[in-house]
Scaffold this motif. Structure first.
Motif, PDB file in Angstrom:
ATOM      1  N   GLN A   1     -15.415   0.881  15.526  1.00  0.00           N
ATOM      2  CA  GLN A   1     -14.577  -0.137  14.899  1.00  0.00           C
ATOM      3  C   GLN A   1     -13.354  -0.370  15.774  1.00  0.00           C
ATOM      4  O   GLN A   1     -12.927   0.511  16.510  1.00  0.00           O
ATOM      5  CB  GLN A   1     -14.147   0.317  13.496  1.00  0.00           C
ATOM      6  N   GLY A   2     -12.786  -1.559  15.677  1.00  0.00           N
ATOM      7  CA  GLY A   2     -11.621  -1.897  16.491  1.00  0.00           C
ATOM      8  C   GLY A   2     -10.400  -1.092  16.108  1.00  0.00           C
ATOM      9  O   GLY A   2     -10.282  -0.616  14.972  1.00  0.00           O
ATOM     10  N   PRO A   3      -9.447  -0.923  17.027  1.00  0.00           N
ATOM     11  CA  PRO A   3      -8.233  -0.154  16.733  1.00  0.00           C
ATOM     12  C   PRO A   3      -7.388  -0.751  15.617  1.00  0.00           C
ATOM     13  O   PRO A   3      -6.587  -0.048  15.011  1.00  0.00           O
ATOM     14  CB  PRO A   3      -7.475  -0.160  18.072  1.00  0.00           C
ATOM     15  N   ARG A   4      -7.587  -2.027  15.320  1.00  0.00           N
ATOM     16  CA  ARG A   4      -6.771  -2.641  14.265  1.00  0.00           C
ATOM     17  C   ARG A   4      -7.084  -2.086  12.879  1.00  0.00           C
ATOM     18  O   ARG A   4      -6.279  -2.249  11.955  1.00  0.00           O
ATOM     19  CB  ARG A   4      -6.949  -4.161  14.273  1.00  0.00           C
ATOM     20  N   VAL A   5      -8.246  -1.449  12.699  1.00  0.00           N
ATOM     21  CA  VAL A   5      -8.573  -0.894  11.371  1.00  0.00           C
ATOM     22  C   VAL A   5      -7.982   0.491  11.168  1.00  0.00           C
ATOM     23  O   VAL A   5      -8.071   1.039  10.063  1.00  0.00           O
ATOM     24  CB  VAL A   5     -10.108  -0.830  11.144  1.00  0.00           C
ATOM     25  N   LEU A   6      -7.369   1.063  12.187  1.00  0.00           N
ATOM     26  CA  LEU A   6      -6.825   2.419  12.082  1.00  0.00           C
ATOM     27  C   LEU A   6      -5.450   2.406  11.426  1.00  0.00           C
ATOM     28  O   LEU A   6      -4.474   2.979  11.929  1.00  0.00           O
ATOM     29  CB  LEU A   6      -6.756   3.069  13.466  1.00  0.00           C
ATOM     30  N   MET A   7      -5.372   1.749  10.295  1.00  0.00           N
ATOM     31  CA  MET A   7      -4.114   1.646   9.559  1.00  0.00           C
ATOM     32  C   MET A   7      -3.720   3.032   9.025  1.00  0.00           C
ATOM     33  O   MET A   7      -4.552   3.785   8.547  1.00  0.00           O
ATOM     34  CB  MET A   7      -4.249   0.659   8.408  1.00  0.00           C
ATOM     35  N   GLY A   8      -2.452   3.326   9.115  1.00  0.00           N
ATOM     36  CA  GLY A   8      -1.960   4.633   8.669  1.00  0.00           C
ATOM     37  C   GLY A   8      -1.704   5.576   9.822  1.00  0.00           C
ATOM     38  O   GLY A   8      -1.015   6.593   9.656  1.00  0.00           O
ATOM     39  N   LEU A   9      -2.231   5.252  11.006  1.00  0.00           N
ATOM     40  CA  LEU A   9      -2.004   6.107  12.165  1.00  0.00           C
ATOM     41  C   LEU A   9      -0.520   6.149  12.525  1.00  0.00           C
ATOM     42  O   LEU A   9       0.007   7.196  12.929  1.00  0.00           O
ATOM     43  CB  LEU A   9      -2.831   5.603  13.349  1.00  0.00           C
TER      44      LEU A   9
ATOM     45  N   LEU B   1      -6.090  -1.045   4.491  1.00  0.00           N
ATOM     46  CA  LEU B   1      -4.778  -0.594   4.040  1.00  0.00           C
ATOM     47  C   LEU B   1      -4.841   0.510   2.992  1.00  0.00           C
ATOM     48  O   LEU B   1      -3.821   1.126   2.694  1.00  0.00           O
ATOM     49  CB  LEU B   1      -3.983  -1.788   3.489  1.00  0.00           C
ATOM     50  N   ILE B   2      -6.000   0.778   2.453  1.00  0.00           N
ATOM     51  CA  ILE B   2      -6.113   1.851   1.474  1.00  0.00           C
ATOM     52  C   ILE B   2      -5.672   3.186   2.068  1.00  0.00           C
ATOM     53  O   ILE B   2      -5.115   4.047   1.373  1.00  0.00           O
ATOM     54  CB  ILE B   2      -7.551   1.964   0.919  1.00  0.00           C
ATOM     55  N   SER B   3      -5.882   3.355   3.370  1.00  0.00           N
ATOM     56  CA  SER B   3      -5.512   4.619   4.006  1.00  0.00           C
ATOM     57  C   SER B   3      -3.996   4.829   4.025  1.00  0.00           C
ATOM     58  O   SER B   3      -3.521   5.963   4.002  1.00  0.00           O
ATOM     59  CB  SER B   3      -6.063   4.683   5.432  1.00  0.00           C
ATOM     60  N   CYS B   4      -3.212   3.758   4.048  1.00  0.00           N
ATOM     61  CA  CYS B   4      -1.750   3.879   4.063  1.00  0.00           C
ATOM     62  C   CYS B   4      -1.250   4.528   2.781  1.00  0.00           C
ATOM     63  O   CYS B   4      -0.400   5.427   2.815  1.00  0.00           O
ATOM     64  CB  CYS B   4      -1.107   2.517   4.263  1.00  0.00           C
ATOM     65  N   ALA B   5      -1.766   4.072   1.661  1.00  0.00           N
ATOM     66  CA  ALA B   5      -1.356   4.645   0.374  1.00  0.00           C
ATOM     67  C   ALA B   5      -1.709   6.129   0.298  1.00  0.00           C
ATOM     68  O   ALA B   5      -0.915   6.952  -0.177  1.00  0.00           O
ATOM     69  CB  ALA B   5      -2.029   3.886  -0.771  1.00  0.00           C
ATOM     70  N   LEU B   6      -2.892   6.466   0.775  1.00  0.00           N
ATOM     71  CA  LEU B   6      -3.342   7.853   0.708  1.00  0.00           C
ATOM     72  C   LEU B   6      -2.509   8.755   1.607  1.00  0.00           C
ATOM     73  O   LEU B   6      -2.149   9.879   1.218  1.00  0.00           O
ATOM     74  CB  LEU B   6      -4.816   7.929   1.099  1.00  0.00           C
ATOM     75  N   ILE B   7      -2.185   8.291   2.808  1.00  0.00           N
ATOM     76  CA  ILE B   7      -1.372   9.100   3.716  1.00  0.00           C
ATOM     77  C   ILE B   7       0.029   9.294   3.166  1.00  0.00           C
ATOM     78  O   ILE B   7       0.585  10.400   3.214  1.00  0.00           O
ATOM     79  CB  ILE B   7      -1.326   8.453   5.114  1.00  0.00           C
ATOM     80  N   VAL B   8       0.621   8.225   2.633  1.00  0.00           N
ATOM     81  CA  VAL B   8       1.961   8.334   2.049  1.00  0.00           C
ATOM     82  C   VAL B   8       1.957   9.344   0.904  1.00  0.00           C
ATOM     83  O   VAL B   8       2.887  10.153   0.766  1.00  0.00           O
ATOM     84  CB  VAL B   8       2.450   6.952   1.559  1.00  0.00           C
ATOM     85  N   PHE B   9       0.914   9.333   0.107  1.00  0.00           N
ATOM     86  CA  PHE B   9       0.786  10.301  -0.992  1.00  0.00           C
ATOM     87  C   PHE B   9       0.687  11.727  -0.439  1.00  0.00           C
ATOM     88  O   PHE B   9       1.390  12.638  -0.904  1.00  0.00           O
ATOM     89  CB  PHE B   9      -0.455   9.977  -1.823  1.00  0.00           C
TER      90      PHE B   9
ATOM     91  N   SER C   1       0.824  -1.200   0.000  1.00  0.00           N
ATOM     92  CA  SER C   1       0.000   0.000   0.000  1.00  0.00           C
ATOM     93  C   SER C   1       0.864   1.258   0.000  1.00  0.00           C
ATOM     94  O   SER C   1       0.615   2.204  -0.765  1.00  0.00           O
ATOM     95  CB  SER C   1      -0.932  -0.005   1.213  1.00  0.00           C
ATOM     96  N   CYS C   2       1.890   1.281   0.863  1.00  0.00           N
ATOM     97  CA  CYS C   2       2.804   2.427   0.898  1.00  0.00           C
ATOM     98  C   CYS C   2       3.552   2.566  -0.423  1.00  0.00           C
ATOM     99  O   CYS C   2       3.753   3.685  -0.923  1.00  0.00           O
ATOM    100  CB  CYS C   2       3.782   2.273   2.059  1.00  0.00           C
ATOM    101  N   LEU C   3       3.967   1.436  -0.990  1.00  0.00           N
ATOM    102  CA  LEU C   3       4.650   1.456  -2.279  1.00  0.00           C
ATOM    103  C   LEU C   3       3.738   2.026  -3.356  1.00  0.00           C
ATOM    104  O   LEU C   3       4.174   2.850  -4.187  1.00  0.00           O
ATOM    105  CB  LEU C   3       5.090   0.051  -2.652  1.00  0.00           C
TER     106      LEU C   3
END
Length: 496
Positions: free
Chosen positions: A322-330, A178-186, A139-141
């Motif tokens: 939602q559970g804390p595990r979905v807070l990807m990108g934090l 994981l979609i949020s990881c790509a967006l934050i990296v961008f 996702s970050c890539l």
């Protein structure tokens, strides 16, 4: 190329080694003392066929594909988490060397990223911890590739854009959040490199990014539908139940979603989020630096607001709690804020930056190792308590009915047990919960746990609603009379 010189490559190796050591310290207990967590008992007995089909049913066809190609066992105690932290280290180095120029900014980003406690809520599920880490890397890539396709050349590079879309779709297929990881990296690339790259076609970045995300989601959903139909599975009720916008009043769902965001940003939502509010200190600082140096632009506060909200993409999309595990990108946001603040401190000497970086990393690792160790130890103690309960239940049955044979006779658990675990932390999601109480009392879960820890494969009987009502009239275990026998089935009333 992210590593353009021999010096960069040497720095990358050194920083990777440092952040790997930091991650080993943080996850040391789980690496050396495997603790069986909720859902791992199901995963153990469902691997491989049922497990792979379950991923496809959940829309995680990417996880099913990776597991089918790479996974030997559903999980390997110690090794699975080590692979996870190794992949996280590679992800951190990749993003840091593309984003920052200063060695110590890169170091702070990497150590903060791999140490951030939120990922422990993924590490708890060993059957997916390493796969999700790999998905996060992809996702970050994809975020870097999509950014690079827009800004690196004189015109948008369509081939790179297509590549970024495909990689992002696959990462979503591993874990949707994981979609949020790509967006934050961008977005953080825009914040850091706004002065150089934001003019001209940069004004169209939002449109191009939106098209890339929509395209990735379209590819993801297309493959999901095809794979589910091909394998004869459908989306389970469990997953549909997480979409709160359609099943609850709009106002209530919006209120719960807002609560997740505000309580996380104030450090109250989950155990280990106490440091999250500190993210605003470096953000305010580097905004002030931009204003002071005359490089401030109107788009900066908008980009910052977007980056702060992006870790909550799934919360906003599904609604409700939602559970804390979905807070990807934090972890990316937190690591970036502190690393970038160090980057803009241009007047500080290298020695001063080195001292600040080392102290910051030590504080982060100390805090995170305490939190993560406490979480996994609470799981360890929960299993100790559960093992004691399981043995006592079987002994209680044998004491009342001396002809009871746990290997052949049918046993039925009704209700759930109120289990006290003094080691369980407040707001720690599924850490420290009992197999005899979780999921409103799941007899299948109880039976699988007993099989794993007692070496006895119970002949489980699932009570009908009528039988549950009848059994519930008896006292609750461990009180006398809580165990009964009817039509060859031994019933244990755990209570409600």
């Amino acid at each position: 190329m992210i590593l353009k010189s021999d010096a960069d490559r040497n720095d990358a190796k050194q920083i990777f080694l440092i952040c790997l050591i930091a991650a080993i310290v943080v996850y040391f207990y789980e690496l050396t003392n495997f603790s069986l967590s909720v859902d791992e008992e199901y995963a153990f007995f469902s691997w491989p066929k049922e497990g792979l089909l379950w991923w496809v049913a959940l829309g995680r066809w990417g996880a099913a594909f990776v597991d089918y190609i790479y996974r030997i066992n559903v999980y390997t105690p110690g090794l699975t988490v080590f692979i996870m932290i190794t992949i996280n280290g590679l992800t951190a180095v990749m993003v840091s060397f593309y984003t920052f120029r200063n060695y110590f900014s890169r170091l702070v980003f990497c150590v903060f990223f791999v140490s951030f406690p939120q990922f422990a809520y993924q590490a708890q599920f060993s059957q997916q911890a390493d796969t999700v880490a790999f998905g996060q890397l992809l996702s970050c890539l994809s975020g870097l590739i999509i950014y690079n396709s827009i800004f690196s050349d004189h015109k948008a590079n369509i081939k790179r854009l297509y590549l970024g879309i495909i990689i992002l779709a696959f990462s979503i297929g591993i874990y949707q959040s994981l979609i949020s990881c790509a967006l934050i990296v961008f977005i953080i690339q825009l914040i850091v490199k706004e002065d150089d790259d934001f003019e001209g076609r940069g004004r169209n970045w939002f449109l191009i990014l939106s098209v890339a995300c929509v395209s990735s989601l379209a590819v993801y959903y297309l493959i999901m539908i095809i794979s589910q139909k091909a394998l004869g599975v459908s989306t389970p009720d469990y997953l549909r139940g997480t979409f709160h916008w359609m099943k609850e009043p709009l106002q209530e769902t919006a209120k719960n979603s807002l609560h997740v965001i505000t309580s996380t940003l104030t450090g109250k939502y989950y155990y280990g989020s106490s440091l999250v509010p500190l993210v605003f200190i470096p953000i305010v600082f580097f905004v002030y630096k931009r204003i002071k140096t005359g490089s401030y632009k109107w788009s900066l506060p908008i980009l910052i607001i977007i980056s702060v909200l992006l870790p909550f993409s799934v919360v906003l999309a599904l609604g409700g709690s939602q559970g804390p595990r979905v807070l990807m990108g934090l972890s990316i946001l937190f690591a970036f804020a502190f690393a970038y603040s160090l980057e803009v401190l241009e007047r500080l000497s290298l020695k001063t930056k080195k001292i600040i970086a080392i102290l910051a990393c030590l504080v982060m690792v100390n805090y995170s190792s305490s939190v993560v160790t406490s979480l996994f130890y609470s799981d360890h103690m929960a299993r100790e308590i559960d093992s004691n309960i399981a043995n006592r239940i079987l002994s209680s049955i044998q004491f009342k009915y001396n002809d009871f044979d746990p290997r052949h006779d049918k046993v039925s658990f009704v209700g759930k047990l109120d289990v006290y675990n003094p080691w369980a932390k407040k707001n720690s999601d599924t850490f420290g919960v009992s197999m005899f109480s979780f999921s409103n009392g799941d007899p299948n879960r109880m039976s699988k746990f007993i099989s794993l820890t007692s070496g006895i494969s119970l002949n489980l009987h699932i009570a009908s609603e009528e039988q549950k009502i009848s059994v519930s009239l008896f006292p609750s275990w461990p009180n006398s009379g809580s165990i009964s026998k009817n039509d060859g089935v031994y019933y244990v009333n755990l209570g409600y």
